[in-house]
Design a protein around this motif. Structure first.
Motif, PDB file in Angstrom:
ATOM      1  N   VAL A  83      -3.837  85.501 -40.038  1.00  0.00           N
ATOM      2  CA  VAL A  83      -2.601  85.571 -40.830  1.00  0.00           C
ATOM      3  C   VAL A  83      -1.516  86.297 -40.041  1.00  0.00           C
ATOM      4  O   VAL A  83      -0.354  85.865 -40.011  1.00  0.00           O
ATOM      5  N   ARG A  84      -1.891  87.379 -39.396  1.00  0.00           N
ATOM      6  CA  ARG A  84      -0.918  88.140 -38.601  1.00  0.00           C
ATOM      7  C   ARG A  84      -0.347  87.263 -37.475  1.00  0.00           C
ATOM      8  O   ARG A  84       0.870  87.254 -37.240  1.00  0.00           O
ATOM      9  N   ALA A  85      -1.204  86.507 -36.800  1.00  0.00           N
ATOM     10  CA  ALA A  85      -0.738  85.642 -35.709  1.00  0.00           C
ATOM     11  C   ALA A  85       0.197  84.548 -36.225  1.00  0.00           C
ATOM     12  O   ALA A  85       1.224  84.252 -35.598  1.00  0.00           O
ATOM     13  N   VAL A  86      -0.127  83.952 -37.362  1.00  0.00           N
ATOM     14  CA  VAL A  86       0.749  82.927 -37.944  1.00  0.00           C
ATOM     15  C   VAL A  86       2.096  83.536 -38.310  1.00  0.00           C
ATOM     16  O   VAL A  86       3.155  82.956 -38.038  1.00  0.00           O
ATOM     17  N   TRP A  87       2.080  84.702 -38.925  1.00  0.00           N
ATOM     18  CA  TRP A  87       3.332  85.373 -39.278  1.00  0.00           C
ATOM     19  C   TRP A  87       4.174  85.625 -38.029  1.00  0.00           C
ATOM     20  O   TRP A  87       5.389  85.385 -38.019  1.00  0.00           O
ATOM     21  N   GLU A  88       3.533  86.115 -36.968  1.00  0.00           N
ATOM     22  CA  GLU A  88       4.266  86.377 -35.729  1.00  0.00           C
ATOM     23  C   GLU A  88       4.870  85.087 -35.171  1.00  0.00           C
ATOM     24  O   GLU A  88       6.017  85.083 -34.710  1.00  0.00           O
ATOM     25  N   LEU A  89       4.126  83.996 -35.201  1.00  0.00           N
ATOM     26  CA  LEU A  89       4.654  82.716 -34.732  1.00  0.00           C
ATOM     27  C   LEU A  89       5.857  82.278 -35.572  1.00  0.00           C
ATOM     28  O   LEU A  89       6.858  81.798 -35.031  1.00  0.00           O
ATOM     29  N   LEU A  90       5.750  82.419 -36.891  1.00  0.00           N
ATOM     30  CA  LEU A  90       6.865  82.050 -37.765  1.00  0.00           C
ATOM     31  C   LEU A  90       8.104  82.902 -37.497  1.00  0.00           C
ATOM     32  O   LEU A  90       9.237  82.432 -37.638  1.00  0.00           O
ATOM     33  N   GLU A  91       7.889  84.133 -37.115  1.00  0.00           N
ATOM     34  CA  GLU A  91       8.994  85.041 -36.801  1.00  0.00           C
ATOM     35  C   GLU A  91       9.441  84.909 -35.348  1.00  0.00           C
ATOM     36  O   GLU A  91      10.256  85.700 -34.877  1.00  0.00           O
ATOM     37  N   LYS A  92       8.883  83.918 -34.639  1.00  0.00           N
ATOM     38  CA  LYS A  92       9.217  83.668 -33.224  1.00  0.00           C
ATOM     39  C   LYS A  92       8.846  84.858 -32.330  1.00  0.00           C
ATOM     40  O   LYS A  92       9.496  85.154 -31.336  1.00  0.00           O
ATOM     41  N   ILE A  93       7.799  85.543 -32.735  1.00  0.00           N
ATOM     42  CA  ILE A  93       7.249  86.644 -31.942  1.00  0.00           C
ATOM     43  C   ILE A  93       5.995  86.119 -31.260  1.00  0.00           C
ATOM     44  O   ILE A  93       5.171  85.457 -31.881  1.00  0.00           O
ATOM     45  N   ARG A  94       5.861  86.422 -29.990  1.00  0.00           N
ATOM     46  CA  ARG A  94       4.647  86.001 -29.283  1.00  0.00           C
ATOM     47  C   ARG A  94       3.465  86.806 -29.833  1.00  0.00           C
ATOM     48  O   ARG A  94       3.461  88.042 -29.761  1.00  0.00           O
ATOM     49  N   PRO A  95       2.460  86.099 -30.409  1.00  0.00           N
ATOM     50  CA  PRO A  95       1.315  86.838 -30.978  1.00  0.00           C
ATOM     51  C   PRO A  95       0.596  87.667 -29.916  1.00  0.00           C
ATOM     52  O   PRO A  95       0.409  87.229 -28.786  1.00  0.00           O
ATOM     53  N   GLU A  96       0.240  88.850 -30.312  1.00  0.00           N
ATOM     54  CA  GLU A  96      -0.465  89.718 -29.378  1.00  0.00           C
ATOM     55  C   GLU A  96      -1.941  89.319 -29.342  1.00  0.00           C
ATOM     56  O   GLU A  96      -2.508  88.865 -30.333  1.00  0.00           O
ATOM     57  N   THR A  97      -2.541  89.434 -28.177  1.00  0.00           N
ATOM     58  CA  THR A  97      -3.957  89.115 -28.019  1.00  0.00           C
ATOM     59  C   THR A  97      -4.778  90.220 -28.661  1.00  0.00           C
ATOM     60  O   THR A  97      -4.532  91.406 -28.428  1.00  0.00           O
ATOM     61  N   ARG A  98      -5.714  89.812 -29.503  1.00  0.00           N
ATOM     62  CA  ARG A  98      -6.573  90.781 -30.178  1.00  0.00           C
ATOM     63  C   ARG A  98      -8.031  90.433 -29.913  1.00  0.00           C
ATOM     64  O   ARG A  98      -8.403  89.271 -29.947  1.00  0.00           O
TER      65      ARG A  98
END
Length: 116
Positions: A83-98
């Motif tokens: 969910v966090r990665a999808v939110w980051e993508l929607l906000e045009k933020i590069r998802p951080e590797t976890r």
């Protein structure tokens, strides 16, 4: 397939092709249980002849006739991370590797190579 029937078919195919193997690491616990059933019906011993390891740590694996060694990963943490990665993508933020922790839950379906 990703179910017991898929595990049965895959194990039977490997046996019929006369491929030498000492272990199966299945995509999930249901596939591992299906593969184990074929091994046992073909006269192989789990884990003495073939170790079997699943993934997912389903409760059924604990109660299977040869308790299943499995990889446990916290599914709630996986969901939160997704969910966090999808939110980051929607906000045009590069998802951080976890990297999430995994645990090997050792039960009776596996032994070390050459082990008894």
């Amino acid at each position: 397939g990703f179910d017991m029937v898929g595990g049965e078919k895959a194990a039977l195919q490997v046996i019929q092709e006369k491929i030498h193997f000492t272990a199966i690491f299945a995509v999930n616990d249901l596939v591992a249980i299906g593969a184990s059933e074929v091994l046992i019906r073909q006269g192989l011993r789990v884990p003495e002849d073939v170790s079997v390891v699943g993934y997912g740590d389903l409760s059924v694996g604990r109660y299977y006739r040869v308790p299943l060694t499995t990889v446990h990963q916290p599914t709630a943490d996986l969901g939160v991370g997704a969910v966090r990665a999808v939110w980051e993508l929607l906000e045009k933020i590069r998802p951080e590797t976890r990297r999430l922790p995994v645990d090997l839950v050792i039960r009776r379906s596996s032994v070390a190579p050459g082990g008894k």
